[in-house]
Design a protein around this motif. Structure first.
Motif, PDB file in Angstrom:
ATOM      1  N   MET A 629       0.825  -1.208   0.000  1.00 47.49           N
ATOM      2  CA  MET A 629       0.000   0.000   0.000  1.00 47.49           C
ATOM      3  C   MET A 629       0.858   1.256   0.000  1.00 47.49           C
ATOM      4  O   MET A 629       0.506   2.261  -0.644  1.00 47.49           O
ATOM      5  N   VAL A 630       1.973   1.240   0.701  1.00 43.82           N
ATOM      6  CA  VAL A 630       2.877   2.397   0.694  1.00 43.82           C
ATOM      7  C   VAL A 630       3.432   2.630  -0.706  1.00 43.82           C
ATOM      8  O   VAL A 630       3.555   3.779  -1.166  1.00 43.82           O
ATOM      9  N   ILE A 631       3.766   1.551  -1.410  1.00 41.06           N
ATOM     10  CA  ILE A 631       4.263   1.696  -2.786  1.00 41.06           C
ATOM     11  C   ILE A 631       3.172   2.264  -3.687  1.00 41.06           C
ATOM     12  O   ILE A 631       3.448   3.087  -4.580  1.00 41.06           O
ATOM     13  N   VAL A 632       1.925   1.858  -3.460  1.00 41.55           N
ATOM     14  CA  VAL A 632       0.814   2.457  -4.213  1.00 41.55           C
ATOM     15  C   VAL A 632       0.738   3.957  -3.933  1.00 41.55           C
ATOM     16  O   VAL A 632       0.518   4.768  -4.847  1.00 41.55           O
ATOM     17  N   CYS A 633       0.929   4.345  -2.680  1.00 38.96           N
ATOM     18  CA  CYS A 633       0.925   5.769  -2.334  1.00 38.96           C
ATOM     19  C   CYS A 633       2.068   6.507  -3.035  1.00 38.96           C
ATOM     20  O   CYS A 633       1.898   7.666  -3.457  1.00 38.96           O
ATOM     21  N   ILE A 634       3.222   5.862  -3.158  1.00 33.91           N
ATOM     22  CA  ILE A 634       4.351   6.480  -3.860  1.00 33.91           C
ATOM     23  C   ILE A 634       4.002   6.696  -5.329  1.00 33.91           C
ATOM     24  O   ILE A 634       4.278   7.768  -5.902  1.00 33.91           O
ATOM     25  N   TYR A 635       3.391   5.709  -5.964  1.00 33.08           N
ATOM     26  CA  TYR A 635       2.954   5.869  -7.348  1.00 33.08           C
ATOM     27  C   TYR A 635       1.997   7.054  -7.488  1.00 33.08           C
ATOM     28  O   TYR A 635       2.138   7.890  -8.389  1.00 33.08           O
ATOM     29  N   ILE A 636       1.009   7.097  -6.597  1.00 32.10           N
ATOM     30  CA  ILE A 636       0.003   8.172  -6.680  1.00 32.10           C
ATOM     31  C   ILE A 636       0.654   9.535  -6.467  1.00 32.10           C
ATOM     32  O   ILE A 636       0.341  10.513  -7.165  1.00 32.10           O
ATOM     33  N   ALA A 637       1.556   9.629  -5.500  1.00 27.91           N
ATOM     34  CA  ALA A 637       2.217  10.901  -5.226  1.00 27.91           C
ATOM     35  C   ALA A 637       3.041  11.367  -6.416  1.00 27.91           C
ATOM     36  O   ALA A 637       3.019  12.556  -6.791  1.00 27.91           O
ATOM     37  N   GLN A 638       3.767  10.449  -7.043  1.00 26.07           N
ATOM     38  CA  GLN A 638       4.602  10.833  -8.186  1.00 26.07           C
ATOM     39  C   GLN A 638       3.749  11.221  -9.391  1.00 26.07           C
ATOM     40  O   GLN A 638       4.053  12.199 -10.091  1.00 26.07           O
TER      41      GLN A 638
END
Length: 740
Positions: A629-638
């Motif tokens: 889920m944190v990696i998904v958040c990184i994708y969304i943020a970028q």
């Protein structure tokens, strides 16, 4: 570091680390012995300790629930008599409902005692019936149908050849066909292996060796005599005493000893089930010869499915080595899909026994139902979140609801109140979500608390990201310029480019309110203190044991609930999302989030060290989902950053962020290759090392013996701890009354 501590957890001496959960079991393996012998054949006799098939026991579960509710009542009634000298009385519920005009109170101790004795008798009968009809060797079941007929149909020919083997007569073909009918193809395959003989060893099909066995101990008559339970009148059956694992009572005075494995099984290894099956099948064959083979088989075939306690298609198998357990999980046990699936077993206290043994279709329907309910709630929650988010923009709200403008002009404090209510209401909505989504997760039919918490974490984290980030982010921007967007739709692009960065203040406010409000209630323990105060004034409080037990929803302060990791980590996902998106657009938010994470770490570490028990420690079971889920958040943020820069027509800055996104994709691909897989199981090198260290130091009859037996089948009789004292004083009271 997670891999290191995860492996350390998997190597601990715990029942779940030495046990596997087997589901979708074929019909021919749906018995304790058949499942036990299958895994002993796959591994070795010494590696497999115990096997338990789950049973369908709705009637027994109901009786046990009634008994569990009755025992505290009787215990409290005895305490009232012991401490206050008063014999309590109560009015039966049946009398209140059916005969309200003839209500008569009854003596509580005598009534509850007789009811408890009746329930104990019924429960004992039900358990013994299940054990009789589905015992380890199925011998009792066959004897019930063949009673009164000749039982000497099996002629045993112990032609000693010096190798310690027992040879059967020419009736083997008839016996083998009977075994195939009752025990299924697996046991028949085991029997066919006896045809391959050697002077010093037995061979099963495929060349699997079975050690030489003493002739006398393998004799069928001896096995029959040794395997029969020695049941005395009024005592518990031996098969039950060997396998059940009662917990110590509160005073620690009653300790039930868990016996080891049957020595006959230790000698005959794989052939013990085979020999017993031969014996039972031969008895049936003899009876069938006299009254007709077809009639005899149909009689027994119609007998098994009608009794309570029908075996489910799932069970638990316990090992005495970590290496065997890890191997069993990673093996493919059957050629058909969704058959003989083996996975990690939870702790016995975390099992939802009503969900054990569901077939693949029921599991799939449960998952679909839970996801559909979650999606429907998401649609409903979108409107609710949009309305609550609009409270922070009073001007936008008055445009949609003109009557509020009149009230705000009349009452100046109303506008300030509406602006302050937004973050508080969002926190309340987030608290309600966890309860609702937990109810939806239970519809999936998950079989353990750890699986349920993992499902709750996934649903709640996705829900918070969608509702409290995206919906709130877009809704506040749209509501503010709604009328202008209707007139000129092209202004949506510059609106989003300017409104996304401007929402950092609103999210900053939400983070601070959520952190201080939740940590404040956590460190002050307001709910436990209030509930503990109510519990101290209400409910049974005559003894220390009664004072330390919950009463309805109220628990004393000495009973602290378990820490809810899934809800806490789901809320942290939202915090990570806010930090990753606005850490670049609004750098001041990074410092605020650093302070927030420091407070969270400080408070939760204190609570975990000094307040909460470690009974629900799963060794980071949901942490891999957290990382994903944190990696998904990184994708969304970028992607958000690239989009905002693109909307602001900063082509160079937007293109320079692209390598960052590509690097994240490569990193995610890299860790998906082995890192998650390495944390699921304990490596064989570590397993062997731990097994050597623990060799001879673990009492597996105490660790796993009977631990995975259904709770409803564990106790034949249950009595209050103060039953003996109460009975003594009751007898004295009766004697005095008779004298008077």
């Amino acid at each position: 570091w997670y891999t290191k501590y995860r492996h350390r957890h998997l190597a601990k001496v715990r029942p779940d680390n030495y046990t596997v959960y087997v589901k979708h079991i074929p019909e021919d393996l749906r018995s304790d012995d058949a499942l036990l012998e299958y895994f002993r054949l796959v591994f070795s006799f010494e590696d497999v300790v115990d096997a338990r098939i789950a049973f369908m026991t709705p009637g027994l579960d109901k009786l046990v629930a009634e008994r569990d509710a009755l025992v505290p009542k009787l215990e409290h009634a005895i305490n009232v008599f012991n401490f206050e000298g008063i014999r309590p009385q109560h009015t039966p519920i049946v009398a209140k409902i059916e005969l309200p005009s003839l209500i008569k109170s009854v003596d509580s101790i005598e009534t509850y005692t007789s009811e408890l004795a009746e329930l104990n008798m019924k429960i004992t009968e039900e358990i013994e019936k299940i054990e009789k009809n589905f015992s380890h060797d199925l011998e009792n079941c066959f004897e019930k149908k063949t009673s009164g007929s000749d039982r000497t149909g099996l002629t045993e020919n112990s032609n000693s050849t010096g190798s310690g083997r027992t040879e059967l007569t020419e009736n083997n073909d008839i016996i083998a066909s009977s075994i195939s009918f009752f025990m299924g193809p697996t046991t028949s395959w085991l029997m066919n292996g006896n045809k391959n003989k050697n002077k010093n060893k037995h061979l099963l099909d495929g060349g699997i060796e079975i050690p030489n066995i003493d002739e006398k101990k393998l004799t069928l008559n001896n096995i029959e005599e040794d395997s029969k339970p020695d049941i005395k009148e009024g005592s518990k059956p031996e098969s039950y005493e060997k396998n059940k694992d009662n917990k110590k009572k509160a005073n620690g005075s009653n300790k039930v000893e868990v016996l080891g494995i049957n020595p006959i099984k230790s000698l005959v290894k794989v052939k013990d089930l085979t020999a017993k099956s031969v014996q039972s099948a031969a008895k049936l064959a003899t009876n069938a010869t006299e009254s007709g083979i077809t009639a005899g088989l149909s009689t027994v075939a119609g007998f098994l499915p009608k009794v309570e306690g029908k075996p489910r298609n799932a069970g638990f198998v316990s090992f005495c080595t970590l290496n065997a357990r890890q191997s069993a999980i990673q093996m493919v046990h059957h050629a058909a899909p969704f058959t003989m699936d083996v996975e990690e077993a939870p702790l016995p206290k975390d099992i939802f026994w009503s969900n054990v043994g569901k077939d693949h279709k029921a599991e799939l329907i449960g998952k679909i139902t839970g996801n559909v309910l979650t999606f429907a709630l998401c649609l409903f929650w979108t409107g609710l979140t949009t309305f609550v988010s609009s409270l922070g923009k009073v001007q936008s709200l008055t445009k949609l609801l003109p009557f509020l403008g009149v009230l705000i002009k009349k009452y100046d404090w109303l506008g300030e109140l509406l602006a302050q209510l937004e973050p508080l209401l969002l926190v309340v909505l987030a608290g309600l979500l966890s309860t609702i989504l937990l109810t939806f997760a239970k519809q999936e039919g998950l079989m353990s608390e750890s699986h349920l918490q993992a499902s709750l974490f996934k649903k709640l984290s996705m829900f918070l990201l969608i509702q409290f980030f995206f919906v709130r982010l877009v809704s506040t921007s749209i509501l503010e310029k709604l009328q202008e967007m209707v007139k000129d739709p092209q202004m949506i692009i510059p609106l989003l480019a300017n409104s996304v960065p401007s929402q950092s203040k609103s999210f900053m406010q939400y983070v601070l309110v959520q952190t201080f409000l939740k940590l404040g209630t956590e460190i002050l323990r307001l709910k436990p203190i209030i509930f503990g105060l109510i519990r101290s004034k209400m409910g049974p409080n005559l003894t220390e044991k009664e004072k330390s037990q919950p009463w309805f929803i109220f628990s004393p302060l000495c009973v602290s609930g378990e820490f809810n990791f899934s809800i806490t980590q789901a809320e942290l996902i939202l915090f990570y999302m806010i930090l990753l998106v606005y850490g670049v657009m609004s750098p001041i938010l990074s410092w605020i989030m650093c302070f927030v994470f420091f407070l969270l770490s400080l408070v939760y570490r204190h609570q975990l060290y000094y307040i909460y028990p470690t009974t629900n420690d799963t060794g980071g079971y949901i942490f891999p989902q957290f990382v994903r889920m944190v990696i998904v958040c990184i994708y969304i943020a970028q992607l958000t950053l690239i989009g905002v820069l693109g909307l602001k027509k900063q082509a160079l800055a937007s293109s320079l962020c692209t390598p960052l996104l590509i690097g994240t994709v490569f990193f995610n691909t890299y860790i998906n290759q082995q890192h998650y897989h390495m944390t699921k199981n304990l490596p064989s090198t570590m397993s062997v090392k731990e097994d050597r260290k623990n060799f001879g130091a673990i009492d597996f009859s105490e660790l796993v013996g009977g631990r995975y037996l259904q709770p409803s089948m564990q106790n034949l009789r249950t009595e209050p701890d103060n039953m003996r004292i109460g009975c003594l004083k009751t007898s004295q009271h009766s004697a005095i009354s008779m004298t008077i």
